[in-house]
Design an enzyme around this catalytic site. Structure first.
Site: not given
Length: 220
Positions: A130, A148
């Site tokens: 991420k 997320d």
């Protein structure tokens, strides 16, 4: 034997175009809410944001980045100096160690520059997929998707990008969101999840894509 949850189909192409056209009209150039001045301060900020809010990270890094905005300056500040600046952030001791270790690798192996390669970024301490995708997108202009909890929720609720885990949602964004919207897709989705399609009380009444969303628990 546990059953594998089936994934509903993604919204049709025409609905995807309509949704992202509205999001783009509402916010033509969405950006991360983390403060940064260069690729290095961005990768540090995103790494610090794990299990912390962007607001909290920005407060901590305001003073830190004023004196250490390059890997070498961060090394010169030292572990104790970094720790002191970020002590208001969750898991700050381990994060401080990661920042120092990351900075050392960048100085020794990359000439003090942040690499624009996902695999290289993910080899840095404290940097996962991420974080790497945020840096590739916001610092280098790649159409990478940083998924997320907000994006995972929005992707599944709206069926823009349904998936059983963050990796599936990331692939679903890449597979289903029209190419012309890919660059800003994850920013639009995270902001939508943060301020409109919230976890406990989604604000469906003021949602600009309400009529295109199949989420069943919308208010009338």
């Amino acid at each position: 034997m546990a059953k594998t949850r089936s994934i509903p189909p993604a919204l049709p192409f025409a609905d995807q175009v309509a949704i992202f056209s509205r999001l783009a009209e509402s916010n033509p150039t969405p950006e991360t809410e983390l403060n940064f001045t260069n690729p290095y301060t961005l990768v540090v900020a995103v790494a610090l944001s794990a299990q912390a809010t962007d607001v909290g990270v920005n407060k901590a890094t305001r003073g830190l980045f004023a004196i250490a905005d390059t890997p070498q300056k961060m090394l010169d500040l030292g572990l104790e100096g970094v720790t002191e600046h970020i002590k208001t952030i969750g898991l700050f001791r381990q994060k401080a160690k990661n920042v120092i270790a990351m900075s050392r690798i960048l100085v020794e192996d990359y000439g003090g520059e942040v690499p624009d390669s996902r695999s290289a970024l993910m080899s840095l301490p404290g940097v996962g997929r991420k974080t790497a995708n945020v840096v590739l997108n916001s610092a280098f202009g790649h159409s990478s998707q940083a998924v997320d909890t907000h994006i995972f929720r929005v992707g599944n609720r709206t069926r823009i990008a349904p998936g059983r885990d963050v990796d599936e949602v990331e692939r679903a964004i890449e597979d289903n969101v029209p190419v012309r919207f890919q660059q800003h897709a994850h920013h639009w989705l995270i902001l939508h999840g943060r301020y409109i399609c919230q976890a406990r009380r989604p604000r469906c009444a003021v949602c600009i894509i309400n009529d295109l969303c199949p989420y069943e628990e919308k208010t009338g």
